[in-house]
Each structure stands twice: as structure tokens, then as C-alpha cells.
Design a protein around this motif. Structure first.
Motif, mmCIF file in Angstrom:
data_model
loop_
_atom_site.group_PDB
_atom_site.id
_atom_site.type_symbol
_atom_site.label_atom_id
_atom_site.label_comp_id
_atom_site.label_asym_id
_atom_site.label_seq_id
_atom_site.Cartn_x
_atom_site.Cartn_y
_atom_site.Cartn_z
ATOM 1 N N MET A 181 39.479 -25.997 11.199
ATOM 2 C CA MET A 181 39.098 -24.679 11.717
ATOM 3 C C MET A 181 40.347 -23.983 12.222
ATOM 4 N N ASP A 182 40.251 -22.666 12.373
ATOM 5 C CA ASP A 182 41.394 -21.966 12.946
ATOM 6 C C ASP A 182 41.235 -21.901 14.469
ATOM 7 N N GLY A 183 42.309 -21.518 15.123
ATOM 8 C CA GLY A 183 42.322 -21.496 16.588
ATOM 9 C C GLY A 183 41.268 -20.597 17.204
ATOM 10 N N ALA A 184 40.993 -19.451 16.583
ATOM 11 C CA ALA A 184 39.989 -18.529 17.126
ATOM 12 C C ALA A 184 38.591 -19.151 17.083
ATOM 13 N N GLN A 185 38.293 -19.865 16.013
ATOM 14 C CA GLN A 185 36.983 -20.528 15.915
ATOM 15 C C GLN A 185 36.844 -21.584 17.008
ATOM 16 N N ILE A 186 37.877 -22.381 17.188
ATOM 17 C CA ILE A 186 37.835 -23.441 18.202
ATOM 18 C C ILE A 186 37.676 -22.834 19.589
ATOM 19 N N LYS A 187 38.427 -21.784 19.866
ATOM 20 C CA LYS A 187 38.338 -21.123 21.172
ATOM 21 C C LYS A 187 36.923 -20.604 21.418
#
Length: 165
Positions: free
Chosen positions: A135-141
């Protein structure tokens, strides 16, 4: 020499006329199911074994996949509004560009799953296991804001599997 040449010719001819089935298509390994571009609204796949099934570009609004075995499934560019994936095993699945809107991913296993460019609006991820998911960082956040619980099958904490701080 002529006898050997004749035998080789006959053997080649037999192989071409009567080929043996490929091992991958034997009775022990059924080919994966394909639901690409399908309208699957309100379908019930709960508890079914759908390993490596393809659901690309499918409409799966209100579809029930609870407790389904979806390991290695492909769900690229699909819509899953209010879909039920409670307790589903999605290990090694490709779930890129999927719109999860108000979907239930509680207690699901998404280990080593590709989730790039998927959106998660109003989802329930309580107890979901995202270990080594891509996943990308925005999804994880975004998911860390709502992450809680532990997966009943793997024992992994949702926040830990996402790498939340």
C-alpha cells in the motif's frame, strides 16, 4: 536407421494427433474461475473456495464474501460498495484500484496483498491482518486512524500489521 526414423515419425505423429492433457489442467487442478466485467451485485459467495478467481472490473456492490477463500484472487478496478468480506482470506490477492465504500473487511486476512490505489471510505477493518500488504503511505495513514482489534485466525493486531505508530 530407417526403422528408427520411421519409429520417430510415428511417435511424433501420435503425440500431435493425441496430445496428453497438460498437468496444470488435470482433474486435480481446476482452472481458476473468471468473473471479469461481471455484474455481481448481491451475489453470495460466502464460505466458498475461490482461489485465484478473477473479478477484474466487476461490480460487487452488496456482495457477500464472508469467510471465503480468495487467496490469490484478482479484483483489480472493481467496485465493492457495502461488500461483506468479514473473515475472508485474501492472502496474495491483487486488489488494486478497488473502491471499498462502507465495506466490511473485519477479521479479513490481507497478508501480502497488493492494494495500491484502492480507496477505503467508511470501511470496517477491525481485526483485519494487513501483514506485508503493498500500500502507499496515504492509504496506511488513512487506515491507521480506524485500525483496532486482532485477527482471530492469525492473532495479528491490525495496527501492528499496518505499521501504525
Amino acid at each position: 536407421m530407417r526403422l528408427r526414423l520411421l519409429a520417430t515419425f510415428l511417435l511424433t505423429l501420435c503425440i500431435l494427433l493425441f496430445p496428453l492433457p497438460a498437468w496444470g489442467q488435470s482433474k486435480y487442478y481446476a482452472p481458476p474461475l473468471s468473473f471479469s466485467n461481471a455484474e455481481l451485485t448481491r451475489r453470495d459467495f460466502s464460505g466458498q473456495v475461490l482461489r485465484a478467481a478473477e473479478f477484474s472490473n466487476a461490480n460487487m456492490d452488496l456482495t457477500n464474501f464472508s469467510k471465503a477463500d480468495l487467496r490469490g484472487a484478482i479484483m483489480s478496478a472493481s467496485v465493492m460498495t457495502q461488500a461483506n468480506l468479514h473473515g475472508a482470506n485474501l492472502t496474495n490477492a491483487m486488489i488494486d484500484q478497488v473502491k471499498f465504500t462502507n465495506a466490511d473487511l473485519s477479521d479479513a486476512i490481507l497478508a501480502e496483498t497488493i492494494l495500491l490505489r484502492s480507496t477505503f471510505e467508511g470501511v470496517n477493518i477491525t481485526g483485519a491482518d494487513f501483514t506485508d500488504a503493498i500500500m502507499d503511505g496515504a492509504q496506511i495513514k488513512e487506515l491507521c486512524k480506524i485500525a483496532s482489534g486482532s485477527n482471530s485466525q492469525t492473532g495479528i493486531d491490525t495496527r501492528d500489521s499496518l505499521g501504525c505508530r
